[in-house]
Each structure stands twice: as structure tokens, then as C-alpha cells.
Design a protein around this motif. Structure first.
Motif, mmCIF file in Angstrom:
data_model
loop_
_atom_site.group_PDB
_atom_site.id
_atom_site.type_symbol
_atom_site.label_atom_id
_atom_site.label_comp_id
_atom_site.label_asym_id
_atom_site.label_seq_id
_atom_site.Cartn_x
_atom_site.Cartn_y
_atom_site.Cartn_z
ATOM 1 N N THR A 192 39.288 53.154 43.691
ATOM 2 C CA THR A 192 39.096 51.714 43.488
ATOM 3 C C THR A 192 40.214 51.147 42.623
ATOM 4 O O THR A 192 40.649 50.012 42.835
ATOM 5 C CB THR A 192 37.732 51.421 42.832
ATOM 6 O OG1 THR A 192 37.567 52.228 41.653
ATOM 7 C CG2 THR A 192 36.599 51.694 43.796
ATOM 8 N N ILE B 273 37.600 37.769 40.964
ATOM 9 C CA ILE B 273 36.323 38.381 41.370
ATOM 10 C C ILE B 273 36.453 39.028 42.748
ATOM 11 O O ILE B 273 35.981 40.153 42.974
ATOM 12 C CB ILE B 273 35.194 37.336 41.356
ATOM 13 C CG1 ILE B 273 34.876 36.915 39.906
ATOM 14 C CG2 ILE B 273 33.931 37.876 42.026
ATOM 15 C CD1 ILE B 273 33.997 35.690 39.797
ATOM 16 N N TRP C 215 38.350 42.383 42.629
ATOM 17 C CA TRP C 215 37.562 43.502 42.117
ATOM 18 C C TRP C 215 36.438 43.897 43.082
ATOM 19 O O TRP C 215 36.228 45.096 43.329
ATOM 20 C CB TRP C 215 37.006 43.155 40.735
ATOM 21 C CG TRP C 215 38.029 43.332 39.669
ATOM 22 C CD1 TRP C 215 39.032 42.455 39.331
ATOM 23 C CD2 TRP C 215 38.215 44.472 38.832
ATOM 24 N NE1 TRP C 215 39.814 42.975 38.327
ATOM 25 C CE2 TRP C 215 39.337 44.201 37.995
ATOM 26 C CE3 TRP C 215 37.540 45.678 38.685
ATOM 27 C CZ2 TRP C 215 39.789 45.121 37.039
ATOM 28 C CZ3 TRP C 215 37.985 46.590 37.723
ATOM 29 C CH2 TRP C 215 39.099 46.303 36.920
ATOM 30 N N LEU C 216 35.748 42.914 43.645
ATOM 31 C CA LEU C 216 34.661 43.233 44.580
ATOM 32 C C LEU C 216 35.198 43.897 45.839
ATOM 33 O O LEU C 216 34.594 44.831 46.374
ATOM 34 C CB LEU C 216 33.891 41.960 44.953
ATOM 35 C CG LEU C 216 32.923 41.406 43.905
ATOM 36 C CD1 LEU C 216 32.257 40.137 44.419
ATOM 37 C CD2 LEU C 216 31.865 42.441 43.523
ATOM 38 N N TYR C 217 36.326 43.437 46.322
ATOM 39 C CA TYR C 217 36.953 44.004 47.520
ATOM 40 C C TYR C 217 37.221 45.494 47.335
ATOM 41 O O TYR C 217 36.872 46.320 48.177
ATOM 42 C CB TYR C 217 38.260 43.254 47.797
ATOM 43 C CG TYR C 217 39.034 43.721 49.008
ATOM 44 C CD1 TYR C 217 38.782 43.192 50.259
ATOM 45 C CD2 TYR C 217 40.059 44.662 48.883
ATOM 46 C CE1 TYR C 217 39.504 43.595 51.371
ATOM 47 C CE2 TYR C 217 40.780 45.081 49.985
ATOM 48 C CZ TYR C 217 40.510 44.537 51.223
ATOM 49 O OH TYR C 217 41.223 44.957 52.315
ATOM 50 N N VAL D 232 33.584 47.478 46.712
ATOM 51 C CA VAL D 232 32.697 47.561 47.879
ATOM 52 C C VAL D 232 33.321 48.423 48.970
ATOM 53 O O VAL D 232 32.620 49.215 49.622
ATOM 54 C CB VAL D 232 32.378 46.147 48.420
ATOM 55 C CG1 VAL D 232 31.634 46.231 49.754
ATOM 56 C CG2 VAL D 232 31.548 45.372 47.403
#
Length: 315
Positions: A104, A144, A147-149, A152
Motif C-alpha cells: 500500500t 483521501i 489513500w483509499l485507492y 482498498v
């Protein structure tokens, strides 16, 4: 339930028997980790505390530095323990946690650099519309999404790995990586391999499009503009270009050493290729941005001078 549960740990087979030199390597690694913590944390604090730096470009930088702390913390504490240990093993849960952190980190890093390049494109190519397009809300949304990309996307990868039946527990690496674990499977890995290639495309190729588009437009402005405009554009974009090129090489090293047989290469080179991905960007980026960007440099000097004057007054 997969046969993964029959193993309580993985063996890391890439560590060399360095004997008494282990304390020397421990000291060097600890020093590098301290430098990473210090320079990244210092710049995060400087950007957060000073209102003059509450601009989109510096907010993206702050996100970049947070990610570099996150990625290096996923490696260095574990690496320090392993250097001093005679038995190089890692528990299965900790191994998958480390895989999650490392991968990540890579996705977030490159996507963050892509968003930064788009920010520079707007600032240089559309300066009149920059403040209306890159508002505080839009900046927060972009951070946001970055980071979410990254998080997830790899949760899916992690789920696919946990379903595998493993027939071994020896990883020829210094720390846990995704593809070496997949190669231990004796069950069908077709879905994992397809999603692995898809994940590389999502992590590297997709962010590459805004990067190429942004810098092609920036170069066009540089060549058509005045000498002063060219100098300003070059000074602003140089750190990001260096970061992008450096991370591209980091990613290439990571893919090569994890997906291909590198046993024919010297051990020192394999170790360097393995650690470069998580060692160089967290050291290089904050130092380079801190030196290159005059606003950060001036704030840092002001903070440093005020601390020195305070100490003198107390003395």
C-alpha cells in the motif's frame, strides 16, 4: 480453510551470516531509520504548524511524508530485530501485515506523486483558475482518494492470498512480499496472477497518464514562455521529477527482484535491490524538498533561529 494455517511462521532465506558485523549493520540501519523519522516528522510538523504552508502543494507533500513514515515503519523495526537475530522467521499474521504495509505504501506513493504533478500543471498552465480548482475541499478529497485507492486495492489482493493453499514456508527475501508468498502455493494461482498484473497496472500505469500529460503541458509552457517563467517552472518541478524517476527505479527493482529469479546476481546487489524501494524515497524526498523549496527552507530557518535565540536568552 486453506493450508496456510498449517504454518505458524515463514522463514526468510535472504539473510547472510555476517557474524560480528551484525552490530555494525544494526547501527547503520538504526541510523538510517532515525534520519527517516527525523526529516519526515520535522517537515510534517513545519507544514502543519505554519499557516503560510497551508497550500495544496504543501498538503500533498505532507501526505507524501506521512506515507514514507508509514512505509519505512513497516520495514525498519522488523529489519533491526532480524539483523540481531540468529533465526530469521516471521509469524504468518505479521508477514501479511508487512505485505499490506509495503504494497500500500508503493501504491500511495506513486499516486501521490501523480496528484502533485497535476497540481503543478494547474499552477503553471492555468494560474488564473488554480485557486478556484484546487480549493481546500478538492485538496482534501484528492488526498483521501489517494489513500483509499491504495488501501482498498490491496485489501482485495490480501483476500486472494489468504485463500491459497501453501506447500512451503521459505521466502527467499529479507521481508515479506506478495509475489514470493503466491509462488509458495500449490493451489491454483491464476486469479492471483491476473489480479497481480492488474494491480501493477493500477499502481503504476494508471498514475503515469496524469504524470505524462502534466509534464508535457508544463514543458510546452516552459519552451514558449519567458526565461523567468522557465526558471520558475524548472525550480518548482525539479524535485517532483527527481522523486518520480527515483520511485520508478525503486518500483522496477521491486518488481524484478520479487517476480524473477535473481539468484545469479551477487547477494549484496539483491539486498540493495530489495531495500532500495523502502529506504531511498523516505530519505531523499524530504531532504530534496526541504532544500529546493524556498518557503519550507525559510520557515525551517526561522524556527531554528528562534530556538537558538530562546536558548541564549535562557542562558
Amino acid at each position: 480453510m486453506s493450508n496456510l494455517t498449517t504454518f505458524s511462521y515463514f522463514i526468510l532465506g535472504a539473510y547472510l551470516n555476517v557474524g560480528k558485523l551484525q552490530y555494525f549493520y544494526f547501527s547503520i540501519t538504526a541510523l538510517l531509520y532515525f534520519v527517516i523519522l527525523f526529516v519526515n516528522t520535522s517537515l510534517i510538523v513545519i507544514i502543519c504548524v505554519n499557516r503560510s504552508l497551508h497550500e495544496p502543494m504543501y498538503m500533498f507533500l505532507c501526505s507524501l511524508f506521512v506515507n514514507e513514515l508509514y512505509g519505512s515503519t513497516g520495514l525498519f523495526p522488523f529489519l533491526l530485530i532480524q539483523i540481531l537475530s540468529d533465526i530469521h522467521t516471521i509469524s504468518v499474521p505479521l508477514c501479511f501485515l508487512q505485505i499490506f504495509c509495503v504494497h500500500t505504501y508503493g501504491s500511495i506513493e506513486f499516486l501521490n506523486l501523480a496528484v502533485m504533478s497535476y497540481d503543478r500543471y494547474l499552477a503553471i498552465c492555468s494560474p488564473l483558475h488554480y485557486k478556484t480548482q484546487m480549493t481546500s475541499n478538492n485538496t482534501a478529497i484528492l488526498i483521501i482518494v489517494v489513500w483509499l485507492y491504495g488501501l482498498v486495492k490491496f485489501i482485495i489482493n490480501l483476500y486472494l492470498n489468504l485463500r491459497l493453499t501453501l506447500c512451503g514456508n521459505v521466502l527467499n527475501s529479507l521481508y515479506c512480499q506478495n509475489y514470493p508468498v503466491v509462488k509458495l502455493a500449490c493451489s491454483d494461482t491464476k486469479v492471483n496472477n491476473i489480479y497481480g498484473v492488474f494491480g501493477i497496472i493500477l499502481s503504476l500505469v494508471v498514475p503515469l497518464f496524469p504524470v505524462l500529460f502534466s509534464y508535457m503541458r508544463i514543458l510546452k509552457v516552459c519552451f514558449s514562455g519567458s526565461k523567468e517563467a522557465r526558471q520558475k517552472s524548472v525550480s518548482t518541478c525539479t524535485p517532483q521529477l527527481v522523486s518520480l524517476l527515483n520511485f520508478f527505479f525503486c518500483s522496477s527493482f521491486e518488481i524484478l527482484q520479487s517476480r524473477f529469479d535473481t539468484t545469479s546476481l551477487p547477494s549484496a546487489l539483491r539486498i540493495f535491490m530489495s531495500l532500495y524501494f523502502l529506504m531511498m524515497p523516505p530519505i531523499l524526498n524530504p531532504i530534496m524538498y526541504g532544500i529546493q523549496m524556498s518557503k519550507i527552507r525559510n520557515v525551517y530557518k526561522r524556527v531554528l533561529c528562534s530556538n537558538i535565540s530562546c536558548r541564549r536568552s535562557k542562558a
